[in-house]
Design a protein around this motif. Structure first.
Motif, PDB file in Angstrom:
ATOM      1  N   MET A   1       0.852  -1.196   0.000  1.00 37.76           N
ATOM      2  CA  MET A   1       0.000   0.000   0.000  1.00 37.76           C
ATOM      3  C   MET A   1       0.889   1.248   0.000  1.00 37.76           C
ATOM      4  N   PRO A   2       0.655   2.228  -0.925  1.00 38.28           N
ATOM      5  CA  PRO A   2       1.447   3.464  -0.931  1.00 38.28           C
ATOM      6  C   PRO A   2       1.362   4.192   0.398  1.00 38.28           C
ATOM      7  N   GLU A   3       2.451   4.913   0.735  1.00 38.20           N
ATOM      8  CA  GLU A   3       2.507   5.600   2.028  1.00 38.20           C
ATOM      9  C   GLU A   3       1.362   6.578   2.214  1.00 38.20           C
ATOM     10  N   ASN A   4       0.922   7.222   1.115  1.00 38.39           N
ATOM     11  CA  ASN A   4      -0.144   8.217   1.262  1.00 38.39           C
ATOM     12  C   ASN A   4      -1.509   7.600   1.522  1.00 38.39           C
ATOM     13  N   GLN A   5      -1.601   6.254   1.437  1.00 41.35           N
ATOM     14  CA  GLN A   5      -2.851   5.562   1.751  1.00 41.35           C
ATOM     15  C   GLN A   5      -2.836   4.944   3.146  1.00 41.35           C
ATOM     16  N   VAL A   6      -1.744   5.118   3.870  1.00 38.70           N
ATOM     17  CA  VAL A   6      -1.622   4.588   5.225  1.00 38.70           C
ATOM     18  C   VAL A   6      -2.016   5.672   6.221  1.00 38.70           C
ATOM     19  N   ALA A   7      -3.021   5.383   7.053  1.00 36.79           N
ATOM     20  CA  ALA A   7      -3.470   6.363   8.048  1.00 36.79           C
ATOM     21  C   ALA A   7      -2.650   6.273   9.331  1.00 36.79           C
ATOM     22  N   ILE A   8      -2.312   5.050   9.769  1.00 31.10           N
ATOM     23  CA  ILE A   8      -1.546   4.841  10.997  1.00 31.10           C
ATOM     24  C   ILE A   8      -0.425   3.856  10.698  1.00 31.10           C
ATOM     25  N   LYS A   9       0.803   4.270  10.989  1.00 30.65           N
ATOM     26  CA  LYS A   9       1.958   3.397  10.782  1.00 30.65           C
ATOM     27  C   LYS A   9       2.670   3.220  12.113  1.00 30.65           C
ATOM     28  N   VAL A  10       2.639   2.010  12.634  1.00 26.58           N
ATOM     29  CA  VAL A  10       3.275   1.677  13.912  1.00 26.58           C
ATOM     30  C   VAL A  10       4.475   0.790  13.607  1.00 26.58           C
TER      31      VAL A  10
ATOM     32  N   GLY B   1       7.510  -4.489  20.930  1.00 26.15           N
ATOM     33  CA  GLY B   1       7.938  -4.354  19.543  1.00 26.15           C
ATOM     34  C   GLY B   1       6.822  -4.655  18.567  1.00 26.15           C
ATOM     35  N   VAL B   2       5.783  -3.832  18.598  1.00 23.66           N
ATOM     36  CA  VAL B   2       4.584  -4.031  17.786  1.00 23.66           C
ATOM     37  C   VAL B   2       4.708  -3.252  16.481  1.00 23.66           C
ATOM     38  N   THR B   3       4.403  -3.912  15.380  1.00 28.96           N
ATOM     39  CA  THR B   3       4.481  -3.276  14.061  1.00 28.96           C
ATOM     40  C   THR B   3       3.241  -3.613  13.244  1.00 28.96           C
ATOM     41  N   PHE B   4       2.571  -2.600  12.713  1.00 27.98           N
ATOM     42  CA  PHE B   4       1.448  -2.809  11.789  1.00 27.98           C
ATOM     43  C   PHE B   4       1.098  -1.501  11.104  1.00 27.98           C
TER      44      PHE B   4
ATOM     45  N   LYS C   1      -3.153   4.650  23.515  1.00 23.13           N
ATOM     46  CA  LYS C   1      -2.635   5.917  24.064  1.00 23.13           C
ATOM     47  C   LYS C   1      -1.334   6.326  23.384  1.00 23.13           C
ATOM     48  N   LEU C   2      -0.527   5.363  22.989  1.00 20.71           N
ATOM     49  CA  LEU C   2       0.689   5.679  22.236  1.00 20.71           C
ATOM     50  C   LEU C   2       0.345   6.220  20.853  1.00 20.71           C
ATOM     51  N   ILE C   3      -0.667   5.618  20.221  1.00 20.34           N
ATOM     52  CA  ILE C   3      -1.083   6.105  18.902  1.00 20.34           C
ATOM     53  C   ILE C   3      -1.622   7.528  18.997  1.00 20.34           C
ATOM     54  N   SER C   4      -2.373   7.808  20.063  1.00 21.35           N
ATOM     55  CA  SER C   4      -2.993   9.132  20.214  1.00 21.35           C
ATOM     56  C   SER C   4      -2.003  10.196  20.663  1.00 21.35           C
ATOM     57  N   GLY C   5      -0.842   9.778  21.194  1.00 13.03           N
ATOM     58  CA  GLY C   5       0.149  10.743  21.659  1.00 13.03           C
ATOM     59  C   GLY C   5       0.048  11.067  23.125  1.00 13.03           C
ATOM     60  N   ILE C   6      -0.856  10.425  23.864  1.00 18.46           N
ATOM     61  CA  ILE C   6      -0.963  10.648  25.302  1.00 18.46           C
ATOM     62  C   ILE C   6       0.275  10.103  26.012  1.00 18.46           C
TER      63      ILE C   6
ATOM     64  N   ASP D   1       8.216   3.895  16.718  1.00 19.88           N
ATOM     65  CA  ASP D   1       7.687   5.142  16.161  1.00 19.88           C
ATOM     66  C   ASP D   1       6.237   4.953  15.738  1.00 19.88           C
ATOM     67  N   VAL D   2       5.451   6.028  15.873  1.00 19.58           N
ATOM     68  CA  VAL D   2       4.066   6.059  15.411  1.00 19.58           C
ATOM     69  C   VAL D   2       3.894   7.249  14.486  1.00 19.58           C
ATOM     70  N   LYS D   3       3.348   7.016  13.307  1.00 14.79           N
ATOM     71  CA  LYS D   3       3.065   8.095  12.373  1.00 14.79           C
ATOM     72  C   LYS D   3       1.574   8.095  12.062  1.00 14.79           C
ATOM     73  N   ILE D   4       0.962   9.267  12.175  1.00 11.28           N
ATOM     74  CA  ILE D   4      -0.468   9.443  11.911  1.00 11.28           C
ATOM     75  C   ILE D   4      -0.638  10.384  10.731  1.00 11.28           C
ATOM     76  N   ASN D   5      -1.463   9.999   9.794  1.00 16.18           N
ATOM     77  CA  ASN D   5      -1.733  10.824   8.622  1.00 16.18           C
ATOM     78  C   ASN D   5      -3.144  11.392   8.750  1.00 16.18           C
ATOM     79  N   GLY D   6      -3.257  12.593   9.329  1.00 16.71           N
ATOM     80  CA  GLY D   6      -4.561  13.234   9.469  1.00 16.71           C
ATOM     81  C   GLY D   6      -4.864  13.648  10.891  1.00 16.71           C
ATOM     82  N   ARG D   7      -5.956  14.402  11.041  1.00 15.21           N
ATOM     83  CA  ARG D   7      -6.403  14.869  12.357  1.00 15.21           C
ATOM     84  C   ARG D   7      -6.952  13.700  13.163  1.00 15.21           C
ATOM     85  N   VAL D   8      -6.570  13.638  14.448  1.00 22.15           N
ATOM     86  CA  VAL D   8      -6.956  12.533  15.318  1.00 22.15           C
ATOM     87  C   VAL D   8      -7.974  13.009  16.344  1.00 22.15           C
TER      88      VAL D   8
END
Length: 443
Positions: A1-10, A47-50, A73-78, A85-92
């Motif tokens: 899947m192209p990077e621009n189609q990924v909403a959450i990258k863990v 060591g979770v990846t998805f 909570k890690l995904i949300s940034g709390i 690393d966690v990368k979010i594409n868009g407003r959460v």
């Protein structure tokens, strides 16, 4: 899947917490006995990846303490990870804790502005959404009262109403839908279906597997800080339920309370062999062909299922809009009382499309004391062209499974009409100020 189609990258996410055994209770303790602050380091995530793609609805499951809420909570940034690393594409937007961020002495209206601003909305944007938020929460009568006077259900209504009206591209939910009355829960799920259809990415932590199967297209099972399984909900949940069964048997704690769906699954192993012994080789072959999954107490057993268009001719292919007759025969090993007959339709992906039973349809009680049959007539079946699996059930009392036959058979539908989607809806057209130039009025 192209990077621009990924909403959450863990990526390789890990999180540790310190657990203290003799933590100082006063300043004196801390100064004089600072070397006594013994602690262990507990690694919650290892060591979770998805990746989660844009528009996906994903459920996170696992037993208490496995790391589901920590991951959210890690995904949300709390929380911040110790590794990865966690990368979010868009407003959460997130609903991780009931009323989190509410000030108890401020009114509901004031807290709407505070919470919505935390999610990134400007005052002008909040003003435009304010009435929608209040209307959805059904708290107009109390909106100017301090939230410390609210019940937990009212907290939930307000928090949920804010979270779903900020036009988030990623929505994170942690068990909060378990709060509130049945009507509001149904309203919440209807709204979630609406925002899911708009392409919002949704991640839900829940112990209700049926809710996840109904709403999500994917489940991730977190076990001891790692991903144990990731895939179609119905497949992942089967593995999870088997693990829960083994865990309970190993513990030897017969008083341990577990959900009814666990109990139903645990009955399957004990029941399946007896069920097969009572069937003909042809019936057993049909089960293997359809990979049927059956469980229940076995007092009454479904022996055959036939599908027709109302005549005596077996059929598995139906035109959209025709009537479909399902005739189910059963035999009685032991009488049961207050019985309920049910049916469910699923996509091959496992998505639950529709289910009902005689209790939902307001039929009276059924006492099953001798062999018999029941017929379910689906009038004008409106499932659009595809293949579907159909499940049947016999229960009694408060949903105790007697014979639940999951994916008992498959049917296909077809149509020559060019409409699209999952269902065909009955509809008419009305026109004002225009004239039909060609055609025959839709006939």
């Amino acid at each position: 899947m192209p990077e621009n189609q990924v909403a959450i990258k863990v990526t390789n996410l890990a999180k540790n917490f310190k657990v203290y055994y003799d933590k100082g209770r006063s300043l004196k303790d801390v100064i004089l006995f600072r070397n006594r602050n013994r602690h262990d380091v507990r690694q919650v995530l290892k060591g979770v990846t998805f990746d989660i793609n844009k528009g996906e609805a994903v459920g996170l499951i696992g037993h208490n303490g496995c790391g589901k809420s920590t991951l959210l909570k890690l995904i949300s940034g709390i929380l911040y990870p110790d590794q990865g690393d966690v990368k979010i594409n868009g407003r959460v937007s997130s609903l991780l804790e009931l009323g989190a961020g509410f000030h108890p002495d401020m009114s509901g209206r004031e807290n709407i502005y505070i919470n919505a601003s935390i999610f990134g909305l400007s005052k002008k944007e909040i003003d435009a959404r304010l009435q929608d938020i209040i209307d959805f929460s059904e708290l107009a009568e109390f909106i100017d009262n301090p939230v410390r006077t609210y019940s937990s259900g009212m907290y939930m209504r307000l928090a949920f109403s804010v979270a779903i009206n900020v036009d988030a591209e990623v929505l994170l939910i942690d068990e909060i839908l378990a709060v509130g009355d049945a009507n509001f829960q149904a309203k919440c799920f209807s709204k979630l279906q609406e925002i899911k259809a708009k392409g919002t990415t949704i991640v839900i932590v829940s112990h209700s597997l049926s809710q996840i199967e109904q709403f999500c297209t994917r489940s991730i099972w977190i076990h001891e800080g790692l991903i144990k399984a990731d895939g179609i909900p119905i497949d992942v949940h089967s593995q999870y339920l088997e693990y829960m069964n083994e865990l309970r048997e190993k513990s030897g704690d017969s008083s341990l309370e577990i959900p009814a769906e666990y109990l139903a699954y645990m009955q399957e192993k004990r029941y399946k062999e007896n069920l097969r012994l009572s069937m003909t080789s042809e019936q057993q072959a049909e089960i293997e062909k359809n990979k049927a999954f059956r469980w229940g107490s076995g007092e009454v057993q479904i022996t055959s299922i036939s599908v027709t268009a109302g005549d005596d001719k077996e059929c598995r292919l139906f035109e959209v809009g025709t009537d479909v007759y399902f005739k189910v025969k059963y035999k009685v090993n032991k009488p049961i009382y207050d019985a309920v007959f049910g049916i469910g339709f699923f996509r091959n992906s496992g998505e639950n499309l529709y289910g009902t039973n005689t209790r939902i349809d307001n039929y009276g009680k059924f006492d099953i004391t001798e062999d018999g049959e029941f017929t379910i007539i689906i009038r004008n079946i409106n499932l659009m062209p595809d293949q579907y699996t159909v499940s049947f059930s016999i229960e009694y009392g408060q949903g105790i499974p007697v014979d639940y036959w999951k994916d008992a058979l498959k049917i296909d539908t077809f149509t020559s009409i060019m409409d699209v989607g999952g269902f065909r809806l009955n509809h008419d057209w009305e026109f004002k100020g225009s004239k039909e130039l060609e055609g025959n009025g839709g006939k």
